[in-house]
Design an enzyme around this catalytic site. Structure first.
Site, PDB file in Angstrom:
ATOM      1  N   GLY A   1      39.640 -27.658 -40.585  1.00 45.98           N
ATOM      2  CA  GLY A   1      39.615 -28.908 -41.342  1.00 45.98           C
ATOM      3  C   GLY A   1      40.991 -29.456 -41.640  1.00 45.98           C
ATOM      4  N   ASP A   2      41.965 -28.586 -41.839  1.00 43.71           N
ATOM      5  CA  ASP A   2      43.343 -29.022 -42.053  1.00 43.71           C
ATOM      6  C   ASP A   2      43.815 -29.842 -40.860  1.00 43.71           C
ATOM      7  OD1 ASP A   2      46.012 -28.995 -43.291  1.00 43.71           O
ATOM      8  OD2 ASP A   2      46.526 -27.538 -41.739  1.00 43.71           O
TER       9      ASP A   2
END
Length: 127
Positions: free
Chosen positions: A19-20
């Site tokens: 997700g980063d």
């Protein structure tokens, strides 16, 4: 992929890791859509969105718009006990930012690009 399987297929830590990258890619796409600029300017602008403090604000802003499953995924990320700590944010902001990143990783893994785009747009309402 079935969301019930997808949600538990990866650890919250792995979803946050993905997700980063997904969140940063969306931010970079948004910045480039505004035109060509020097990279140092783009990086400075990106930091306004990818910092733990900014992402914690986004976490709180989008929460009411999420499905129960999405809220659960975000909580899993927020409650993750991580070895790493943020240099520039307090623990609460860092944990909420991790929750947001976990949600982005989850939506990416379960192949929900439209929902990801909708949530990203909600996040961009915060500056």
């Amino acid at each position: 992929m079935d969301t019930k399987v997808g949600k538990h297929r990866y650890s919250a830590q792995c979803l946050a890791y993905m997700g980063d990258a997904v969140f940063e890619l969306h931010v970079r796409q948004r910045l480039l859509s505004n035109g060509n600029r020097p990279v140092n300017i783009l990086n400075k602008q990106a930091r306004q969105y990818v910092s733990a403090t900014a992402q914690a604000k986004m976490y709180h802003h989008i929460s009411p718009f999420l499905t129960p499953d999405e809220q659960a995924v975000m909580r899993r990320g927020r409650n993750l006990h991580s070895e790493s700590k943020s240099k520039n944010a307090n623990t609460s902001d860092y944990r909420h930012a991790t929750g947001l990143e976990t949600l982005f990783g989850y939506l990416f893994v379960i192949d929900q690009p439209d929902r990801l785009a909708t949530i990203f747009e909600l996040c961009m309402e915060i500056k």
